[in-house]
Structures are given as structure tokens and as C-alpha cells.
Design a protein around this motif. Structure first.
Motif, PDB file in Angstrom:
ATOM      1  N   GLU A 214       6.623  -2.368  -8.038  1.00 18.17           N
ATOM      2  CA  GLU A 214       5.497  -3.252  -7.735  1.00 18.17           C
ATOM      3  C   GLU A 214       5.981  -4.612  -7.249  1.00 18.17           C
ATOM      4  OE1 GLU A 214       2.559  -3.626 -10.774  1.00 18.17           O
ATOM      5  OE2 GLU A 214       2.397  -1.457 -11.089  1.00 18.17           O
TER       6      GLU A 214
ATOM      7  N   ASP B 146     -10.184  -3.673  -9.483  1.00 16.28           N
ATOM      8  CA  ASP B 146     -10.333  -2.772  -8.346  1.00 16.28           C
ATOM      9  C   ASP B 146     -11.086  -1.516  -8.772  1.00 16.28           C
ATOM     10  OD1 ASP B 146     -10.021  -1.955  -5.770  1.00 16.28           O
ATOM     11  OD2 ASP B 146      -7.909  -1.418  -5.936  1.00 16.28           O
TER      12      ASP B 146
ATOM     13  N   THR C 243      -6.146  -2.093 -11.095  1.00 19.71           N
ATOM     14  CA  THR C 243      -6.896  -0.919 -10.667  1.00 19.71           C
ATOM     15  C   THR C 243      -7.553  -0.207 -11.833  1.00 19.71           C
ATOM     16  OG1 THR C 243      -5.111   0.685 -10.874  1.00 19.71           O
ATOM     17  CG2 THR C 243      -5.187  -0.598  -8.848  1.00 19.71           C
TER      18      THR C 243
ATOM     19  N   GLU D 241      -5.907  -7.257   1.650  1.00 15.48           N
ATOM     20  CA  GLU D 241      -5.339  -6.491   0.545  1.00 15.48           C
ATOM     21  C   GLU D 241      -4.041  -5.866   1.027  1.00 15.48           C
ATOM     22  OE1 GLU D 241      -6.234  -2.721  -2.467  1.00 15.48           O
ATOM     23  OE2 GLU D 241      -7.789  -3.381  -1.053  1.00 15.48           O
TER      24      GLU D 241
ATOM     25  N   SER E 129      -0.058  -3.649 -11.970  1.00 15.51           N
ATOM     26  CA  SER E 129      -0.404  -2.994 -13.226  1.00 15.51           C
ATOM     27  C   SER E 129      -0.368  -4.014 -14.356  1.00 15.51           C
ATOM     28  CB  SER E 129       0.594  -1.874 -13.523  1.00 15.51           C
ATOM     29  OG  SER E 129       1.884  -2.426 -13.744  1.00 15.51           O
TER      30      SER E 129
ATOM     31  N   GLU F 145      -4.987  -7.721  -8.252  1.00 18.67           N
ATOM     32  CA  GLU F 145      -5.947  -6.633  -8.432  1.00 18.67           C
ATOM     33  C   GLU F 145      -5.439  -5.642  -9.473  1.00 18.67           C
ATOM     34  OE1 GLU F 145      -7.387  -4.550  -5.077  1.00 18.67           O
ATOM     35  OE2 GLU F 145      -7.869  -6.350  -3.915  1.00 18.67           O
TER      36      GLU F 145
ATOM     37  N   ASN G 133      -1.942  -5.406  -5.552  1.00 14.85           N
ATOM     38  CA  ASN G 133      -2.239  -4.432  -6.600  1.00 14.85           C
ATOM     39  C   ASN G 133      -1.128  -4.481  -7.650  1.00 14.85           C
ATOM     40  OD1 ASN G 133      -4.682  -2.755  -5.689  1.00 14.85           O
ATOM     41  ND2 ASN G 133      -3.420  -2.841  -3.843  1.00 14.85           N
TER      42      ASN G 133
END
Length: 418
Positions: free
Chosen positions: A238, A317, A289, A208, A263, A287, A261
Motif C-alpha cells: 500500500e 469507500d 474500503t 482517486e 487499510s 479511503e 485507498n
């Protein structure tokens, strides 16, 4: 006695508390100006802002047709009353301009014309004069008195309070933009890699990618990303993190998967495939969240279709950390469900946690989702998860987040053992 319409404008939620936004605030300033104008029986009320040698009319309430001034108009300060009032050259309260000979030499007295005038400066917190709050009529108005002037000053104070708040918000916004822009220009965030182990095989099956920010102010990654989202740079940050992660993985051997990760906004904006094409699609996990707000799951799933068809997998996540994560699980149908550390912590001794984890694990089995447990910090927690059927785990008990070089060394050691 203050007119009822003035009272209503003063007590408006949008006026006192900021309301739903700047547009609402502007409408309430206009309402207040018109209420004051009608209460004083004047033709025009306006708020001006001093801008260099000019004054700009920001808000105007008028009963004349055509209006002599409109919002956005400007005129030289030397031609009007405003600066002369601020400098004390002429009175703030003028019921009859004809009674003050010096006013005859001011161009506006004749061109508008102005018969009555009342004006007060708008003083900001730091002592600066922002502009003026004024009312005037074409004819004289001998009913104007000191009580009216005091009322004008009170509203000027309210205007100053609002303007100070707007300036504070603007300054805070500029500071946020400067901080996040500096992050982007420096190629931040820095990325470390948290190994994900298949415990039955004693090997790393994935990593990760975790963001770290090596600059002032020292703050946790979630604060940096939240601030970037506030100013519209969340997606850009990101994507920067993805590029930084891939830079660290270049020429690193192995077929382990890489979890990023992201959005929902980053996925929906499109083009993410252009940032992850350095890896084979089957090695990419996105992922989402628990903390990510999803306004339109239909649109999100539509944007995920081509990525999934190419072989990219999707993970939810922080499962078990809150209601949002379960909504994600039900709406997105993830390939991987990651148990939050709030479930795995003390799972060996806490039966309610173990029961909830077991329910999620069974749910994953029935929906053909794979389970990864986060936050495993002790051998007994690992054993409890293995007993529940969880094979893939990550946490400090197995490995802390690693720099790219340290990850490469660990992978090389695994290959030697194999």
C-alpha cells in the motif's frame, strides 16, 4: 484392536484438518506418539527427519527420566538404526536386538541401550524419504508382531500426509513472497487516476489513485493486495502504491484532492504521514474500503486524530455495498461517504436503489459528511444523482481512469476553458 487413546489422537480435528495452526498440529503429533508408545509398551517413540548426514528428532514421546533423546536433538545417520531400516539392511520389526548379531556393531545398541525396536520410513508424495517413525525399548519386547508394524505404517502414512501438506503450504508461501517481492522491486503497482467531478461546476475536484499491476500473472489489484496481506507485506505494498501515485503527480498544477485507498493496518502501523507529506494535508483523502476488517475502531480513530488535525480527510469507500461499510460510517465518522456503484448503477430506473441512496445522502447531510457517487456510467444516472443532491461524482460517463500525462492534459484544458 487399536488403543482408545490412539483412536482419539487420530480423530482430533487439529490432526485431520490442520486445526488452529502448526502448534496445535505439533501437540497432536506428540499425543499420537505417546499413545502409540503406550499401546506397544515401549519406552520411546519419535519422528526423525533426515537432514544431510544427520537425523533430527522432531517429535519425541518418552517415559524414561532422564530422556535419552529430546526434540531438536540430532545424531549422525551412520550411528543409528533409521537409515539402515530405510535401506533394508536391518528389519523394520525387531522384538529382540540380541537375536540379530549385526545390530551389536551399531553404536546405539550399546549406548542407549536398545532391546526392542520397530521403525518405518515416512515416504512423501514425491517418493522422497522424509525420515522415520520409530519406537524402541531398553529391554526386549517379544509381544511385538506384524499387526503392530502395520499400525506403525498406517501412522507413518498419516505423518507423511501432514508433512506433504506443510511442504505444500511452505512452497505456496515462498511463491507468494517471490511474486509480491518482485512487485515491490519493480516499483509496482502502476497508478492511474480516476477523476472526481463537481458536476455543477464541470471541473475536476479530486482524483482517486487506482493500482494496476503490469506483470505476470495477470490478476486484478484486489487479488494482489490480498496476497500481500497474507504474507505480511500488505502495508508495504500500500505504501508503494502511495509513493507511485505521488511520483505521477509531481509538478502537476492544481489544487484538486488526492484519494488513496488504505487499510486500517496501514494507518495503525504509523508513519503514513511521512509518505503523504508531498501534498498539503487538505489535499489528502484516505479511503477506507468496505472490505477492510477493523478489529479495534478505538485504536484506528486514535491513529487518525493527528492526521485529521493536520487537515487530512477520511472517506469510507463502497458505502452501501455491505454491512462493513455501514459499521465504518458509524464508527469512523468520515468526512466523505462514497456511494458504491451497486447503488448508483440504474439508480435512474430502480426505485429501491434510489430510496437507499437517498437515505444515505440524508444521513450524510445530518452528520456533516460529503457524498461522492462512484460508478456513474450514463447521463440519466448522473441526472438522478443530481436530483438527490449529489454534486461530486466519478465514473466512465465522465472519464475513465487516466495516466498521469492524460490527467495533466485534461487539467490544462480545464484551465483554458476557465
Amino acid at each position: 484392536m487399536i488403543d482408545r487413546s490412539i483412536h482419539d489422537a487420530l480423530l482430533s480435528d487439529a490432526w485431520l484438518e490442520g486445526g488452529p495452526g502448526a502448534a496445535a498440529i505439533g501437540r497432536n503429533v506428540d499425543r499420537m506418539l505417546d499413545a502409540v508408545r503406550r499401546h506397544l509398551d515401549m519406552d520411546v517413540a519419535f519422528v526423525s527427519e533426515f537432514n544431510g548426514r544427520d537425523r533430527v528428532f522432531r517429535h519425541v514421546a518418552c517415559r524414561l527420566d532422564p530422556a535419552p533423546i529430546r526434540p531438536g536433538d540430532s545424531s549422525p545417520l551412520e550411528e543409528g538404526y533409521c537409515m539402515r531400516v530405510v535401506e533394508g539392511q536391518i528389519p523394520q520389526l525387531i522384538p529382540d536386538t540380541g537375536a540379530i548379531p549385526v545390530l551389536h556393531d551399531i553404536p546405539e545398541t550399546r549406548t542407549l541401550p536398545i532391546g526392542a525396536h520397530i521403525s518405518v520410513p515416512i515416504l512423501l508424495r514425491d517418493g522422497r524419504v522424509h525420515g522415520t517413525f520409530c519406537c524402541f525399548s531398553l529391554a526386549s519386547n517379544l509381544s511385538l508382531g506384524q499387526r503392530d508394524l502395520h499400525m506403525m505404517r498406517a501412522f507413518a502414512d498419516l505423518l507423511a500426509y501432514q508433512i506433504d501438506g506443510d511442504l505444500d503450504a511452505m512452497k505456496a508461501h515462498e511463491e507468494k513472497v517471490a511474486r509480491v517481492t518482485a512487485v515491490l522491486e519493480l516499483g509496482q503497482p502502476h497508478i492511474v487516476y480516476q477523476p472526481i467531478f463537481r458536476s455543477s461546476e464541470h471541473r475536476i475536484v479530486g482524483v482517486e489513485c487506482l493500482s494496476r499491476f503490469r506483470l505476470e500473472p495477470q490478476r486484478t489489484p484486489d487479488v494482489w493486495f490480498a496476497e500481500a496481506r497474507e504474507i505480511g507485506l500488505g502495508v508495504r505494498l500500500e505504501l508503494n502504491a502511495i509513493l507511485s501515485a505521488l511520483d505521477g503527480l509531481r509538478r502537476m498544477p492544481g489544487d484538486f484532492y488526492v484519494a488513496f485507498n488504505v487499510s486500517p493496518e496501514t494507518i495503525i502501523c504509523g508513519g503514513i504521514d511521512g509518505y503523504i507529506d508531498d501534498l498539503e494535508p487538505h489535499r489528502v483523502v484516505l479511503e477506507i474500503t468496505e472490505h477492510s476488517l477493523v478489529e479495534d475502531y478505538g485504536l484506528l480513530n486514535k491513529c487518525l486524530v493527528p492526521l485529521r488535525e493536520a487537515g487530512v480527510r477520511v472517506a469510507v469507500d463502497d458505502a452501501g455495498a455491505g454491512y462493513a461499510s455501514m459499521r465504518h460510517v458509524l464508527a469512523i465518522h468520515p468526512d466523505i461517504i462514497k456511494l458504491d456503484l451497486s447503488l448508483t448503477r440504474d439508480i435512474d430506473t430502480d426505485s429501491p436503489r434510489r430510496a437507499l441512496a437517498a437515505a444515505l445522502i440524508e444521513f450524510a447531510r445530518q452528520t456533516q459528511s460529503h457524498v461522492v457517487a462512484e460508478g456513474v456510467e450514463t447521463a440519466s444516472e448522473l441526472a438522478a444523482l443530481q436530483a438527490l443532491g449529489v454534486d461530486d461524482v466519478q465514473g466512465y460517463h465522465l472519464a475513465r481512469p487516466l495516466e498521469a500525462d492524460a490527467l495533466a492534459q485534461r487539467l490544462a484544458a480545464e484551465r483554458l476553458r476557465a
